[in-house]
Design a protein around this motif. Structure first.
Motif, PDB file in Angstrom:
ATOM      1  N   CYS A 281       0.825  -1.208   0.000  1.00  0.00           N
ATOM      2  CA  CYS A 281       0.000   0.000   0.000  1.00  0.00           C
ATOM      3  C   CYS A 281       0.861   1.261   0.000  1.00  0.00           C
ATOM      4  N   ILE A 282       1.967   1.242   0.732  1.00  0.00           N
ATOM      5  CA  ILE A 282       2.880   2.394   0.729  1.00  0.00           C
ATOM      6  C   ILE A 282       3.480   2.586  -0.666  1.00  0.00           C
ATOM      7  N   ALA A 283       3.904   1.498  -1.272  1.00  0.00           N
ATOM      8  CA  ALA A 283       4.464   1.594  -2.621  1.00  0.00           C
ATOM      9  C   ALA A 283       3.421   2.119  -3.609  1.00  0.00           C
ATOM     10  N   ALA A 284       2.179   1.670  -3.468  1.00  0.00           N
ATOM     11  CA  ALA A 284       1.117   2.138  -4.367  1.00  0.00           C
ATOM     12  C   ALA A 284       0.858   3.626  -4.193  1.00  0.00           C
ATOM     13  N   THR A 285       0.921   4.110  -2.954  1.00  0.00           N
ATOM     14  CA  THR A 285       0.705   5.541  -2.701  1.00  0.00           C
ATOM     15  C   THR A 285       1.806   6.380  -3.327  1.00  0.00           C
ATOM     16  N   VAL A 286       3.047   5.939  -3.199  1.00  0.00           N
ATOM     17  CA  VAL A 286       4.168   6.679  -3.780  1.00  0.00           C
ATOM     18  C   VAL A 286       4.018   6.797  -5.291  1.00  0.00           C
ATOM     19  N   VAL A 287       3.654   5.707  -5.943  1.00  0.00           N
ATOM     20  CA  VAL A 287       3.501   5.730  -7.399  1.00  0.00           C
ATOM     21  C   VAL A 287       2.299   6.575  -7.802  1.00  0.00           C
ATOM     22  N   ALA A 288       1.199   6.468  -7.061  1.00  0.00           N
ATOM     23  CA  ALA A 288      -0.018   7.203  -7.421  1.00  0.00           C
ATOM     24  C   ALA A 288       0.195   8.715  -7.380  1.00  0.00           C
ATOM     25  N   VAL A 289       1.053   9.188  -6.483  1.00  0.00           N
ATOM     26  CA  VAL A 289       1.282  10.631  -6.359  1.00  0.00           C
ATOM     27  C   VAL A 289       1.947  11.197  -7.608  1.00  0.00           C
ATOM     28  N   THR A 290       2.655  10.368  -8.359  1.00  0.00           N
ATOM     29  CA  THR A 290       3.332  10.893  -9.556  1.00  0.00           C
ATOM     30  C   THR A 290       2.354  11.364 -10.621  1.00  0.00           C
ATOM     31  N   TYR A 291       1.141  10.859 -10.625  1.00  0.00           N
ATOM     32  CA  TYR A 291       0.175  11.256 -11.660  1.00  0.00           C
ATOM     33  C   TYR A 291      -0.173  12.741 -11.599  1.00  0.00           C
ATOM     34  N   PRO A 292      -0.654  13.274 -10.470  1.00  0.00           N
ATOM     35  CA  PRO A 292      -0.969  14.709 -10.464  1.00  0.00           C
ATOM     36  C   PRO A 292       0.255  15.600 -10.617  1.00  0.00           C
ATOM     37  N   VAL A 293       1.394  15.192 -10.052  1.00  0.00           N
ATOM     38  CA  VAL A 293       2.591  16.031 -10.138  1.00  0.00           C
ATOM     39  C   VAL A 293       3.062  16.162 -11.581  1.00  0.00           C
ATOM     40  N   CYS A 294       3.205  15.050 -12.272  1.00  0.00           N
ATOM     41  CA  CYS A 294       3.718  15.086 -13.648  1.00  0.00           C
ATOM     42  C   CYS A 294       2.709  15.670 -14.623  1.00  0.00           C
ATOM     43  N   SER A 295       1.427  15.453 -14.386  1.00  0.00           N
ATOM     44  CA  SER A 295       0.411  16.031 -15.274  1.00  0.00           C
ATOM     45  C   SER A 295       0.416  17.556 -15.189  1.00  0.00           C
ATOM     46  N   CYS A 296       0.617  18.095 -14.002  1.00  0.00           N
ATOM     47  CA  CYS A 296       0.708  19.550 -13.853  1.00  0.00           C
ATOM     48  C   CYS A 296       1.923  20.105 -14.597  1.00  0.00           C
ATOM     49  N   LEU A 297       3.068  19.423 -14.497  1.00  0.00           N
ATOM     50  CA  LEU A 297       4.258  19.870 -15.219  1.00  0.00           C
ATOM     51  C   LEU A 297       4.045  19.796 -16.728  1.00  0.00           C
ATOM     52  N   LEU A 298       3.372  18.767 -17.202  1.00  0.00           N
ATOM     53  CA  LEU A 298       3.066  18.660 -18.626  1.00  0.00           C
ATOM     54  C   LEU A 298       2.198  19.823 -19.085  1.00  0.00           C
ATOM     55  N   TYR A 299       1.172  20.142 -18.321  1.00  0.00           N
ATOM     56  CA  TYR A 299       0.276  21.236 -18.693  1.00  0.00           C
ATOM     57  C   TYR A 299       1.006  22.575 -18.709  1.00  0.00           C
ATOM     58  N   LEU A 300       1.829  22.815 -17.699  1.00  0.00           N
ATOM     59  CA  LEU A 300       2.548  24.083 -17.635  1.00  0.00           C
ATOM     60  C   LEU A 300       3.606  24.190 -18.734  1.00  0.00           C
TER      61      LEU A 300
END
Length: 459
Positions: free
Chosen positions: A229-248
């Motif tokens: 579950c900890i590993a899944a949380t770490v990976v899941a957080v990359t989605y909003p972070v990287c999507s924001c950088l892509l948009y900007l």
């Protein structure tokens, strides 16, 4: 030299398709307006990192998680993996259909899909690794969330990859942006396997058969569920972070000029034309089996090292060696593509075959690391080459049908290509996993189907 009968030289020039005129002017010099900045290329590449981080963790560890932690029978694991791959493949034409019907044009038609899928993707990925409190429907739980994740990942990936065509009309700059994307995706693959593997490394403890020098049962730690579950949380957080950088990074990019001015085709009519385009058919057929082989190798490396060899203690090192080799070899492969051509570079893919055979025949640590390094180089070119060739295929189609196809077929090319490759991977992975039912003994002591005196291993 005289022009064709009944046509003046001026008329012949006017008859040139817009895409051909753009290609002619680009061959002389790359316009400064068409060049992409380093920041734009980097942000575009970062946008593909989350899917690769998640896909890497799934490819290397999901099968092991379902068999050891969730304790699902191998036949049900086969159905889960096959169903997820099929749902992802089926979502490709659906995503292409809805994107194609959008009234917006260019990048403004694609970015809302990327941003809209991001939060749901993160949630679906987390629950894929979550162990529910009930035990009777584990197979249904993981099949549901794996299918949902694959469908959402497709709805994210199709517009993201098609965005390449709208970054710039210059083919060389598009190839450069593709190289940035592939390099960042390789880094994402490396980070995904490394981060997930380091976090869950304490969840599986190798056992030994005292009467034989073979691996014994693999015990599962009591806190295995929490670690996953900890590993899944770490990976899941990359989605909003990287999507924001892509948009900007790409939001200020002007839309590339449309290569056609026709009224546009419906999805089915456009799909019919794309699948009949000879260069596209050659590309798809060439990489169907290659993609399936790469996915099967990823899925079985950890399982082989855990249960069929003495390499359990080297799993993390082997995975990191493969991914580091892929990351480091991507820029040299891009140079080879530019220097010797894309057709010649395709022979680098076959380096994987003798290495895999060698690992199965001689599973010792020195050989395993050499095999991992060579396999990483082969995987890198197998991923870089088709995505570098697909924009060329789209350009060729636009030049031949510039007067009739209209705008919007880029997403159809990308979605249908991903559909065919996923379908082949689903069939290969599902059949190969189903074959484990004949050889797989449950790897945990005390399991209801495990006799008290039997050792659990792959035979």
């Amino acid at each position: 030299m005289e022009g064709a009968p009944g046509r003046t030289p001026d008329a012949a020039v006017e008859a040139l398709p817009p895409a051909a005129e753009a290609h002619t002017s680009e061959s002389d010099s790359v316009s400064r307006d068409n060049r992409l900045s380093f920041c734009t290329k980097l942000c575009y590449g970062i946008g593909g990192v989350p899917n690769q981080v998640a896909s890497s963790a799934i490819a290397f560890y999901l099968q092991l998680f379902l068999l050891d932690v969730a304790q699902i029978p191998a036949a049900q694991v086969s159905l889960v993996l096959f169903g997820g791959k099929v749902s992802g493949a089926a979502a490709d034409p659906v995503a292409g259909f809805f994107i194609n019907r959008s009234r917006r044009t260019g990048a403004r038609r694609l970015m809302p899909w990327v941003l809209g899928c991001t939060p749901f993707l993160a949630l679906a990925y987390f629950f894929l690794w979550f162990l529910p409190p009930f035990t009777a429907l584990h197979g249904l739980w993981y099949a549901t969330f794996y299918c949902l994740f694959q469908a959402l990942a497709t709805a994210f990936q199709v517009p993201y990859t098609a965005l390449t065509m709208f970054l710039t009309p210059c083919p060389r700059e598009r190839d450069s942006a593709t190289a940035y994307r592939m390099t960042m995706e390789m880094v994402g693959t490396l980070v995904g396997a490394a981060a997930h593997g380091l976090i869950v490394s304490g969840a599986h403890k190798p056992g030994r058969c005292p009467e034989a020098a073979l691996p014994g049962p693999v015990a599962v730690a009591p806190d295995a569920t929490r670690l996953y579950c900890i590993a899944a949380t770490v990976v899941a957080v990359t989605y909003p972070v990287c999507s924001c950088l892509l948009y900007l990074g790409v939001k200020k990019q002007p839309d590339a000029p449309a290569p056609a001015s026709g009224p546009g085709l419906g999805f089915l009519a456009g799909l019919g034309r794309t699948v009949r385009h000879p260069p596209y058919l050659k590309l798809v057929v060439s990489f169907l089996l290659i993609s399936a082989a790469v996915q099967v190798e990823q899925g079985y490396l950890v399982l082989f090292c855990t249960h069929a060899s003495r390499l359990h203690g080297h799993i993390q090192g082997l995975v990191l060696t493969i991914l580091a080799s892929a990351v480091l070899s991507t820029p040299p492969w891009e140079w080879v593509l530019q220097r010797f051509g894309k057709e010649t570079s395709a022979f680098g893919i076959f380096v994987m075959v003798p290495f895999v055979i060698l690992l199965a025949a001689l599973p010792t640590p020195p050989v395993a690391y050499a095999v991992a390094f060579g396999s990483g180089m082969s995987i890198a070119i197998s991923l870089l080459l088709p995505w570098s060739m697909l924009p060329d295929v789209v350009d060729d189609f636009q030049q031949q049908h510039w007067h009739s196809h209209g705008p919007g077929l880029e997403t159809i090319f990308y979605s249908s290509y991903v559909f065919f490759t996923k379908l082949s991977g689903a069939a290969a992975l599902g059949i190969s996993t189903l074959s484990l039912e004949a050889f797989w003994a449950p790897p945990w002591p005390g399991h209801p189907s495990t006799p008290p005196s039997s050792g659990a291993r792959l035979t």
